[in-house]
Design a protein around this motif. Structure first.
Motif, short mmCIF file in Angstrom:
data_model
loop_
_atom_site.label_atom_id
_atom_site.label_comp_id
_atom_site.label_asym_id
_atom_site.label_seq_id
_atom_site.Cartn_x
_atom_site.Cartn_y
_atom_site.Cartn_z
N MET A 1 0.84 -1.19 0.00
CA MET A 1 0.00 0.00 0.00
C MET A 1 0.88 1.24 0.00
O MET A 1 2.00 1.22 0.49
CB MET A 1 -0.92 -0.01 1.21
CG MET A 1 -1.69 1.28 1.35
SD MET A 1 -3.19 1.13 2.31
CE MET A 1 -4.37 0.97 1.02
N ILE A 2 0.34 2.31 -0.53
CA ILE A 2 1.08 3.58 -0.57
C ILE A 2 1.38 4.00 0.86
O ILE A 2 0.51 4.00 1.71
CB ILE A 2 0.24 4.68 -1.25
CG1 ILE A 2 -0.18 4.29 -2.65
CG2 ILE A 2 1.01 5.99 -1.27
CD1 ILE A 2 -1.18 5.23 -3.26
N ARG A 3 2.60 4.38 1.08
CA ARG A 3 2.97 4.87 2.39
C ARG A 3 3.26 6.36 2.37
O ARG A 3 3.14 7.03 3.37
CB ARG A 3 4.18 4.11 2.91
CG ARG A 3 3.84 2.67 3.25
CD ARG A 3 5.05 1.93 3.74
NE ARG A 3 4.75 0.59 4.17
CZ ARG A 3 4.48 -0.43 3.35
NH1 ARG A 3 4.47 -0.24 2.06
NH2 ARG A 3 4.23 -1.62 3.83
N ASN A 4 3.63 6.87 1.19
CA ASN A 4 3.94 8.29 1.05
C ASN A 4 3.37 8.83 -0.25
O ASN A 4 3.28 8.11 -1.24
CB ASN A 4 5.45 8.52 1.06
CG ASN A 4 6.07 8.35 2.42
OD1 ASN A 4 5.78 9.11 3.32
ND2 ASN A 4 6.89 7.34 2.57
N ILE A 5 3.05 10.10 -0.21
CA ILE A 5 2.58 10.81 -1.40
C ILE A 5 3.55 11.96 -1.63
O ILE A 5 3.96 12.64 -0.69
CB ILE A 5 1.16 11.36 -1.19
CG1 ILE A 5 0.17 10.21 -1.10
CG2 ILE A 5 0.77 12.32 -2.30
CD1 ILE A 5 -1.25 10.63 -0.82
N ILE A 6 3.92 12.15 -2.89
CA ILE A 6 4.75 13.30 -3.24
C ILE A 6 3.80 14.43 -3.62
O ILE A 6 3.03 14.33 -4.58
CB ILE A 6 5.70 12.99 -4.41
CG1 ILE A 6 6.62 11.84 -4.04
CG2 ILE A 6 6.50 14.24 -4.77
CD1 ILE A 6 7.48 11.36 -5.18
N LYS A 7 3.85 15.49 -2.84
CA LYS A 7 2.99 16.63 -3.09
C LYS A 7 3.55 17.48 -4.23
O LYS A 7 4.66 17.25 -4.71
CB LYS A 7 2.85 17.45 -1.81
CG LYS A 7 2.15 16.62 -0.69
CD LYS A 7 1.97 17.41 0.55
CE LYS A 7 0.90 18.44 0.27
NZ LYS A 7 0.48 19.17 1.44
N ARG A 8 2.78 18.46 -4.65
CA ARG A 8 3.19 19.30 -5.78
C ARG A 8 4.50 20.04 -5.53
O ARG A 8 5.25 20.31 -6.45
CB ARG A 8 2.09 20.31 -6.11
CG ARG A 8 0.95 19.68 -6.83
CD ARG A 8 -0.14 20.71 -7.14
NE ARG A 8 -1.28 20.01 -7.68
CZ ARG A 8 -2.19 19.38 -6.95
NH1 ARG A 8 -2.09 19.39 -5.65
NH2 ARG A 8 -3.20 18.77 -7.52
N ASP A 9 4.76 20.39 -4.27
CA ASP A 9 5.98 21.11 -3.94
C ASP A 9 7.18 20.19 -3.77
O ASP A 9 8.27 20.62 -3.44
CB ASP A 9 5.78 21.95 -2.68
CG ASP A 9 5.40 21.13 -1.45
OD1 ASP A 9 5.42 19.88 -1.52
OD2 ASP A 9 5.08 21.75 -0.41
N GLY A 10 6.96 18.88 -4.01
CA GLY A 10 8.04 17.91 -3.93
C GLY A 10 8.21 17.26 -2.57
O GLY A 10 8.96 16.31 -2.43
N LEU A 11 7.52 17.78 -1.58
CA LEU A 11 7.61 17.21 -0.24
C LEU A 11 6.81 15.91 -0.17
O LEU A 11 5.84 15.72 -0.88
CB LEU A 11 7.07 18.19 0.80
CG LEU A 11 7.87 19.48 0.97
CD1 LEU A 11 7.18 20.40 1.96
CD2 LEU A 11 9.28 19.17 1.43
N ARG A 12 7.25 15.05 0.70
CA ARG A 12 6.55 13.77 0.92
C ARG A 12 5.63 13.91 2.12
O ARG A 12 5.99 14.53 3.12
CB ARG A 12 7.53 12.64 1.15
CG ARG A 12 8.31 12.30 -0.08
CD ARG A 12 9.23 11.15 0.18
NE ARG A 12 10.02 10.91 -1.02
CZ ARG A 12 10.64 9.79 -1.27
NH1 ARG A 12 10.59 8.80 -0.40
NH2 ARG A 12 11.33 9.64 -2.37
N GLN A 13 4.46 13.32 1.99
CA GLN A 13 3.50 13.33 3.07
C GLN A 13 3.00 11.91 3.28
O GLN A 13 2.87 11.14 2.33
CB GLN A 13 2.33 14.25 2.73
CG GLN A 13 1.28 14.35 3.81
CD GLN A 13 0.17 15.30 3.43
OE1 GLN A 13 -0.05 15.57 2.25
NE2 GLN A 13 -0.53 15.80 4.41
N GLU A 14 2.68 11.57 4.51
CA GLU A 14 2.16 10.25 4.81
C GLU A 14 0.81 10.06 4.10
O GLU A 14 -0.01 10.96 4.07
CB GLU A 14 1.98 10.07 6.31
CG GLU A 14 1.51 8.69 6.72
CD GLU A 14 1.38 8.56 8.22
OE1 GLU A 14 0.60 7.70 8.64
OE2 GLU A 14 2.06 9.30 8.95
#
Length: 95
Positions: free
Chosen positions: A1-14
């Motif tokens: 399962m996905i553990r992290n998402i890369i946001k538009r600003d390049g930061l990773r979020q849970e």
């Protein structure tokens, strides 16, 4: 399962599945259509094989699942919302 998402600003979020479901519910509401939880379940099934995924990829998957299920009004509402948010970000960023 996905553990992290890369946001538009390049930061990773849970990864937080409820945010995906909230977006889908809002699209159905905007289209005045009853919520179909299978869209959310399909998005999770499709994306579960990734440990990290870009936010845009998840949104594209939502659009495809709405299209495949022939929820065209909800898909249009979702696309419109994405476009309006993009315009707001560009305006705020001075682009």
């Amino acid at each position: 399962m996905i553990r992290n998402i890369i946001k538009r600003d390049g930061l990773r979020q849970e990864f937080q599945a409820y945010k995906i479901e909230d977006a889908i519910i809002k699209a159905f509401r905007a289209a005045s259509a009853p919520y179909d939880a299978t869209i959310f379940e399909n998005v999770l099934r499709i994306t579960k094989e990734y440990s990290i995924l870009a936010l845009e990829d998840i949104q594209d998957t939502i659009e495809k699942e709405l299209f495949n299920a022939k929820y065209f009004d909800a898909m249009k509402a979702f696309i419109t919302y994405r476009f309006m948010r993009k315009m707001q970000r560009e305006h705020a960023g001075g682009v």
